[in-house]
Motif scaffolding. Sequence first.
Motif, PDB file in Angstrom:
ATOM      1  N   PRO A   1       1.019   2.082  -6.650  1.00  0.00           N
ATOM      2  CA  PRO A   1       2.401   2.296  -6.228  1.00  0.00           C
ATOM      3  C   PRO A   1       3.395   1.289  -6.798  1.00  0.00           C
ATOM      4  O   PRO A   1       4.604   1.530  -6.759  1.00  0.00           O
ATOM      5  CB  PRO A   1       2.326   2.183  -4.705  1.00  0.00           C
ATOM      6  N   VAL A   2       2.916   0.171  -7.338  1.00  0.00           N
ATOM      7  CA  VAL A   2       3.813  -0.850  -7.903  1.00  0.00           C
ATOM      8  C   VAL A   2       3.941  -0.670  -9.417  1.00  0.00           C
ATOM      9  O   VAL A   2       5.031  -0.475  -9.943  1.00  0.00           O
ATOM     10  CB  VAL A   2       3.321  -2.260  -7.554  1.00  0.00           C
ATOM     11  N   SER A   3       2.818  -0.716 -10.128  1.00  0.00           N
ATOM     12  CA  SER A   3       2.865  -0.574 -11.598  1.00  0.00           C
ATOM     13  C   SER A   3       3.031   0.870 -12.039  1.00  0.00           C
ATOM     14  O   SER A   3       3.506   1.134 -13.132  1.00  0.00           O
ATOM     15  CB  SER A   3       1.588  -1.141 -12.213  1.00  0.00           C
ATOM     16  N   ARG A   4       2.650   1.812 -11.177  1.00  0.00           N
ATOM     17  CA  ARG A   4       2.607   3.249 -11.448  1.00  0.00           C
ATOM     18  C   ARG A   4       1.572   3.612 -12.524  1.00  0.00           C
ATOM     19  O   ARG A   4       1.564   4.724 -13.046  1.00  0.00           O
ATOM     20  CB  ARG A   4       3.954   3.816 -11.857  1.00  0.00           C
ATOM     21  N   GLU A   5       0.697   2.696 -12.847  1.00  0.00           N
ATOM     22  CA  GLU A   5      -0.388   2.988 -13.788  1.00  0.00           C
ATOM     23  C   GLU A   5      -1.539   3.665 -13.052  1.00  0.00           C
ATOM     24  O   GLU A   5      -1.727   3.476 -11.845  1.00  0.00           O
ATOM     25  CB  GLU A   5      -0.882   1.703 -14.446  1.00  0.00           C
ATOM     26  N   VAL A   6      -2.318   4.465 -13.796  1.00  0.00           N
ATOM     27  CA  VAL A   6      -3.489   5.088 -13.191  1.00  0.00           C
ATOM     28  C   VAL A   6      -4.516   4.017 -12.853  1.00  0.00           C
ATOM     29  O   VAL A   6      -4.658   3.009 -13.572  1.00  0.00           O
ATOM     30  CB  VAL A   6      -4.112   6.150 -14.125  1.00  0.00           C
ATOM     31  N   VAL A   7      -5.213   4.229 -11.733  1.00  0.00           N
ATOM     32  CA  VAL A   7      -6.222   3.272 -11.284  1.00  0.00           C
ATOM     33  C   VAL A   7      -7.478   4.038 -10.870  1.00  0.00           C
ATOM     34  O   VAL A   7      -7.403   5.158 -10.360  1.00  0.00           O
ATOM     35  CB  VAL A   7      -5.716   2.413 -10.093  1.00  0.00           C
TER      36      VAL A   7
ATOM     37  N   ALA B   1     -12.676   7.910  -5.887  1.00  0.00           N
ATOM     38  CA  ALA B   1     -13.791   8.080  -4.955  1.00  0.00           C
ATOM     39  C   ALA B   1     -13.381   7.688  -3.539  1.00  0.00           C
ATOM     40  O   ALA B   1     -13.707   8.380  -2.564  1.00  0.00           O
ATOM     41  CB  ALA B   1     -14.988   7.252  -5.413  1.00  0.00           C
ATOM     42  N   ALA B   2     -12.633   6.592  -3.400  1.00  0.00           N
ATOM     43  CA  ALA B   2     -12.196   6.153  -2.074  1.00  0.00           C
ATOM     44  C   ALA B   2     -11.207   7.146  -1.470  1.00  0.00           C
ATOM     45  O   ALA B   2     -11.265   7.442  -0.269  1.00  0.00           O
ATOM     46  CB  ALA B   2     -11.560   4.768  -2.179  1.00  0.00           C
ATOM     47  N   VAL B   3     -10.296   7.664  -2.286  1.00  0.00           N
ATOM     48  CA  VAL B   3      -9.319   8.643  -1.795  1.00  0.00           C
ATOM     49  C   VAL B   3     -10.034   9.901  -1.308  1.00  0.00           C
ATOM     50  O   VAL B   3      -9.723  10.443  -0.236  1.00  0.00           O
ATOM     51  CB  VAL B   3      -8.300   8.983  -2.894  1.00  0.00           C
TER      52      VAL B   3
ATOM     53  N   ALA C   1      -1.772  11.695   2.036  1.00  0.00           N
ATOM     54  CA  ALA C   1      -1.983  10.791   3.163  1.00  0.00           C
ATOM     55  C   ALA C   1      -3.223   9.930   2.955  1.00  0.00           C
ATOM     56  O   ALA C   1      -3.226   8.727   3.264  1.00  0.00           O
ATOM     57  CB  ALA C   1      -2.096  11.598   4.456  1.00  0.00           C
ATOM     58  N   ALA C   2      -4.275  10.534   2.432  1.00  0.00           N
ATOM     59  CA  ALA C   2      -5.499   9.774   2.163  1.00  0.00           C
ATOM     60  C   ALA C   2      -5.252   8.699   1.110  1.00  0.00           C
ATOM     61  O   ALA C   2      -5.728   7.560   1.239  1.00  0.00           O
ATOM     62  CB  ALA C   2      -6.607  10.724   1.704  1.00  0.00           C
ATOM     63  N   ALA C   3      -4.496   9.049   0.077  1.00  0.00           N
ATOM     64  CA  ALA C   3      -4.187   8.066  -0.967  1.00  0.00           C
ATOM     65  C   ALA C   3      -3.370   6.917  -0.400  1.00  0.00           C
ATOM     66  O   ALA C   3      -3.649   5.733  -0.666  1.00  0.00           O
ATOM     67  CB  ALA C   3      -3.435   8.745  -2.106  1.00  0.00           C
ATOM     68  N   ALA C   4      -2.341   7.247   0.401  1.00  0.00           N
ATOM     69  CA  ALA C   4      -1.501   6.199   0.982  1.00  0.00           C
ATOM     70  C   ALA C   4      -2.325   5.261   1.863  1.00  0.00           C
ATOM     71  O   ALA C   4      -2.108   4.042   1.865  1.00  0.00           O
ATOM     72  CB  ALA C   4      -0.367   6.833   1.773  1.00  0.00           C
ATOM     73  N   ALA C   5      -3.275   5.811   2.608  1.00  0.00           N
ATOM     74  CA  ALA C   5      -4.123   4.984   3.462  1.00  0.00           C
ATOM     75  C   ALA C   5      -5.004   4.042   2.651  1.00  0.00           C
ATOM     76  O   ALA C   5      -5.427   2.989   3.153  1.00  0.00           O
ATOM     77  CB  ALA C   5      -4.986   5.873   4.356  1.00  0.00           C
TER      78      ALA C   5
ATOM     79  N   ALA D   1       8.701  10.598  -9.711  1.00  0.00           N
ATOM     80  CA  ALA D   1       9.106  11.992  -9.486  1.00  0.00           C
ATOM     81  C   ALA D   1       7.910  12.910  -9.291  1.00  0.00           C
ATOM     82  O   ALA D   1       8.040  13.992  -8.694  1.00  0.00           O
ATOM     83  CB  ALA D   1       9.959  12.489 -10.653  1.00  0.00           C
ATOM     84  N   ALA D   2       6.738  12.484  -9.784  1.00  0.00           N
ATOM     85  CA  ALA D   2       5.539  13.336  -9.716  1.00  0.00           C
ATOM     86  C   ALA D   2       4.641  13.013  -8.532  1.00  0.00           C
ATOM     87  O   ALA D   2       3.657  13.717  -8.302  1.00  0.00           O
ATOM     88  CB  ALA D   2       4.735  13.168 -11.010  1.00  0.00           C
ATOM     89  N   ILE D   3       4.954  11.970  -7.772  1.00  0.00           N
ATOM     90  CA  ILE D   3       4.068  11.550  -6.681  1.00  0.00           C
ATOM     91  C   ILE D   3       4.090  12.569  -5.539  1.00  0.00           C
ATOM     92  O   ILE D   3       5.147  13.029  -5.110  1.00  0.00           O
ATOM     93  CB  ILE D   3       4.467  10.151  -6.179  1.00  0.00           C
ATOM     94  N   LEU D   4       2.898  12.920  -5.053  1.00  0.00           N
ATOM     95  CA  LEU D   4       2.758  13.808  -3.908  1.00  0.00           C
ATOM     96  C   LEU D   4       3.212  13.101  -2.644  1.00  0.00           C
ATOM     97  O   LEU D   4       2.963  11.905  -2.472  1.00  0.00           O
ATOM     98  CB  LEU D   4       1.309  14.255  -3.727  1.00  0.00           C
ATOM     99  N   ARG D   5       3.862  13.857  -1.769  1.00  0.00           N
ATOM    100  CA  ARG D   5       4.319  13.295  -0.503  1.00  0.00           C
ATOM    101  C   ARG D   5       3.429  13.793   0.641  1.00  0.00           C
ATOM    102  O   ARG D   5       2.986  14.936   0.620  1.00  0.00           O
ATOM    103  CB  ARG D   5       5.769  13.683  -0.234  1.00  0.00           C
ATOM    104  N   ASP D   6       3.222  12.946   1.637  1.00  0.00           N
ATOM    105  CA  ASP D   6       2.338  13.334   2.754  1.00  0.00           C
ATOM    106  C   ASP D   6       3.133  14.032   3.851  1.00  0.00           C
ATOM    107  O   ASP D   6       3.005  13.711   5.028  1.00  0.00           O
ATOM    108  CB  ASP D   6       1.572  12.124   3.299  1.00  0.00           C
ATOM    109  N   ARG D   7       3.939  14.978   3.440  1.00  0.00           N
ATOM    110  CA  ARG D   7       4.694  15.769   4.413  1.00  0.00           C
ATOM    111  C   ARG D   7       5.031  17.122   3.799  1.00  0.00           C
ATOM    112  O   ARG D   7       4.922  17.311   2.610  1.00  0.00           O
ATOM    113  CB  ARG D   7       5.983  15.046   4.851  1.00  0.00           C
TER     114      ARG D   7
END
Length: 362
Positions: free
Chosen positions: A16-22, A26-28, A75-79, A356-362
């Motif tokens: 969420p800070v660098s916006r680079e892929v990480v 698996a955790a998500v 939501a899973a990603a944000a967590a 602009a491409a980030i999914l929102r948990d709502r």
Amino acid sequence: MPLRLGIEEEYFVVDPVSREVVPRAAAVVRRAAAALGERASTELVDFLAEAKTPPCDDLGKLDEQIRSMRSAMAAAAAAEGVRLAATGTPVLGEVIPAPIAAGPRYAESRAVYRGLDDEQSICSCHVHVEMPDRERAVQVSNHLRPWLPTLLALTANSPYWSGRDTGHACWRVMAWARWPVAGPPPYFESAAHYDDLVGTLLGCGALMDTGTIFWDVRPSARLPTVEIRLADVAPTAGDAAAFAALIRALVQVSAAAVDAGERAPDPSQEMLRAAYWLAARDGLAGTGMDVRTGRPARHRELAGDLLAHVLPALRDSGDLGTVAGGVRRLLTGGTGAERQRGAYRRRGRLTDVVDAAILRDR
């Protein structure tokens, strides 16, 4: 009666800070499984998380499922302290070689396909449409082939790769095309013809198994469906639902042609390959090839031809308003690729493209 349909989508995991892929997919997925069960899954590359809808017979239900699925994944990603982005290729980050997910199947892929796996950081949308049997799926596939470049132009959403503009609207298909069994499928006389060729490819080692048949249309190896796999992941849930409805209508019109004994057009693989490249380079903004005639044609005109072709099925299913509205939005507001470039032009920052491409948990 409208055929049942469903979709699979892949998303990039981004910081969420660098916006680079990480490599945190698996955790998500483990966290998302609490809401989605087996409908959340990992992919070959640990930058990617995948989610699936259940089969739906109504477009309204499918739209709800896509939104619910995206919300649960977000939501899973944000967590987990990350985000998910709906782009066909990674906008930012060092992606070569890609981090390969754990598991024996992915290890086998590494052994068989080697360097191809290194650049497999791509996210797509697969639409499944229910079929009564594999024979029908193969015959329908033949009728879909002339429309594949137009579908590719409509769904282009991957202009950037690892910090640079590729100059293409759909760079994902350029990466995908290098695999031994990928791109537009051949014309098949029957399911037996399909099985014979697949058997040959398996026997010589060009396929690891039937799960690595990466033609853009195929009878699903595990579901009673025809699977259309050529699209970049859609920017929004609404775009995804409209595309799925367009695919279902095209499948229904094609199935009716099969029932009527109509032989499908058979453009050469060379023409389809060239038409794919033109569609991938310029999306709806450019001139491509009408593979039915071999003549140049603007992709916008071909999109109109496609809509006219499926009009009877759209009227029967009640999906005409949704699909016509979706195509109109693409023609006036731009494809995903055009929207990505628009996000960049506002401030000259690729981080804005990711945001602009980030999914929102709502």
